[in-house]
Design a protein around this motif. Structure first.
Motif, PDB file in Angstrom:
ATOM      1  N   VAL A  16     -22.713  21.953  24.282  1.00 54.11           N
ATOM      2  CA  VAL A  16     -21.471  22.050  25.037  1.00 54.11           C
ATOM      3  C   VAL A  16     -20.333  21.405  24.254  1.00 54.11           C
ATOM      4  O   VAL A  16     -20.439  20.250  23.842  1.00 54.11           O
ATOM      5  CB  VAL A  16     -21.595  21.340  26.406  1.00 54.11           C
ATOM      6  N   ARG A  41     -15.777  28.308  26.488  1.00 59.80           N
ATOM      7  CA  ARG A  41     -15.883  27.430  27.657  1.00 59.80           C
ATOM      8  C   ARG A  41     -14.791  27.792  28.642  1.00 59.80           C
ATOM      9  O   ARG A  41     -13.626  27.882  28.289  1.00 59.80           O
ATOM     10  CB  ARG A  41     -15.769  25.960  27.226  1.00 59.80           C
ATOM     11  N   ASN A  46     -15.976  28.797  35.213  1.00 60.11           N
ATOM     12  CA  ASN A  46     -17.331  28.568  34.703  1.00 60.11           C
ATOM     13  C   ASN A  46     -18.083  29.870  34.402  1.00 60.11           C
ATOM     14  O   ASN A  46     -19.289  29.964  34.612  1.00 60.11           O
ATOM     15  CB  ASN A  46     -18.133  27.693  35.669  1.00 60.11           C
ATOM     16  N   ASP A  48     -18.876  30.960  31.597  1.00 60.94           N
ATOM     17  CA  ASP A  48     -19.874  30.684  30.564  1.00 60.94           C
ATOM     18  C   ASP A  48     -21.180  30.170  31.184  1.00 60.94           C
ATOM     19  O   ASP A  48     -22.269  30.524  30.735  1.00 60.94           O
ATOM     20  CB  ASP A  48     -19.338  29.685  29.535  1.00 60.94           C
ATOM     21  N   VAL A  49     -21.069  29.374  32.229  1.00 57.01           N
ATOM     22  CA  VAL A  49     -22.264  28.871  32.930  1.00 57.01           C
ATOM     23  C   VAL A  49     -23.013  30.050  33.548  1.00 57.01           C
ATOM     24  O   VAL A  49     -24.246  30.114  33.493  1.00 57.01           O
ATOM     25  CB  VAL A  49     -21.874  27.836  34.009  1.00 57.01           C
ATOM     26  N   LYS A  50     -22.261  30.981  34.114  1.00 57.75           N
ATOM     27  CA  LYS A  50     -22.890  32.168  34.713  1.00 57.75           C
ATOM     28  C   LYS A  50     -23.639  32.988  33.673  1.00 57.75           C
ATOM     29  O   LYS A  50     -24.702  33.548  33.960  1.00 57.75           O
ATOM     30  CB  LYS A  50     -21.831  33.010  35.429  1.00 57.75           C
ATOM     31  N   TYR A  86     -21.390  19.396  32.677  1.00 59.60           N
ATOM     32  CA  TYR A  86     -21.819  20.779  32.450  1.00 59.60           C
ATOM     33  C   TYR A  86     -23.249  20.980  32.952  1.00 59.60           C
ATOM     34  O   TYR A  86     -23.550  21.972  33.613  1.00 59.60           O
ATOM     35  CB  TYR A  86     -21.733  21.106  30.956  1.00 59.60           C
ATOM     36  N   LEU A  90     -24.490  23.537  35.763  1.00 59.42           N
ATOM     37  CA  LEU A  90     -25.541  24.502  35.446  1.00 59.42           C
ATOM     38  C   LEU A  90     -26.671  24.439  36.469  1.00 59.42           C
ATOM     39  O   LEU A  90     -27.142  25.478  36.944  1.00 59.42           O
ATOM     40  CB  LEU A  90     -26.075  24.255  34.030  1.00 59.42           C
TER      41      LEU A  90
END
Length: 196
Positions: A16, A41, A46, A48-50, A86, A90
């Protein structure tokens, strides 16, 4: 044959950064980490988290390691707080998607420096490093984690859990956990310290 006390199968590694997130995965036997992609990022949505959640589902991941940057003295600065945040986001996103995949923070001292050196040795210009350095760092994070798991024959890193409302401090660990649970920044032991 000794039975291993850590999940077998595909694992993901995440590096990250403020601007980019590197993603790596290993083979189903947990032997070799390889780069997957670099994500931008997205602090607002979010997204990118998905993508990490979708990759975990598509690959049938059994564990995710997020790099925890520390200084050489073991101290944590703003980048470590960002990694912890992060990892918590997540875990929440995985739970919301109905995926029960454990997320662990793993010490990543010097992975980005090492990644830049490896890219330089490979003949890549410094300008081109930005495109892939996060993936290379994610590979190093994941390879370090899977190598430690094999050597210790157990789970490594700090398990990340979303704190329950009203719970403050570090949650106790069960007889089966070898790592500490994180719910605040206070009193989190080093990942190499076994839980009592």
């Amino acid at each position: 044959m000794t039975e291993l006390s850590f999940p077998q199968g595909v694992k993901l590694g995440v590096d990250v950064g403020m601007v980019r997130v590197g993603l790596a995965a290993c083979d189903p036997d947990g032997i070799l980490a390889t780069p997957v992609k670099t994500l931008s990022r997205d602090l607002k949505r979010n997204s990118d988290v998905k993508v990490v959640v979708r990759e975990a589902a598509a690959r049938g991941a059994c564990q995710i390691f997020v790099g925890l940057p520390r200084t050489m003295a073991g101290a944590e600065k703003a980048s470590a707080e960002m990694a912890r945040s992060y990892a918590g986001i997540l875990v929440s996103a995985l739970q919301a998607a109905g995926q029960d995949i454990p997320v662990h923070l793993i010490d990543e001292r010097l992975t980005t420096v090492s990644a830049h050196q490896a890219l330089h040795r490979a003949g890549m210009s410094s300008r081109e490093h930005r495109k892939v350095v996060d993936q290379v760092a994610a590979v190093e994070i994941l390879q370090h984690a899977i190598d430690m798991q094999r050597a210790r024959k157990g789970t490594v890193g700090q398990a990340v859990r979303v704190p329950r409302p009203g719970v403050v401090g570090t949650a106790g660990s069960s007889d089966h956990e070898e790592v500490s649970t994180i719910s605040t920044q206070i009193g989190v032991p080093d990942e190499t310290t076994p839980a009592p």
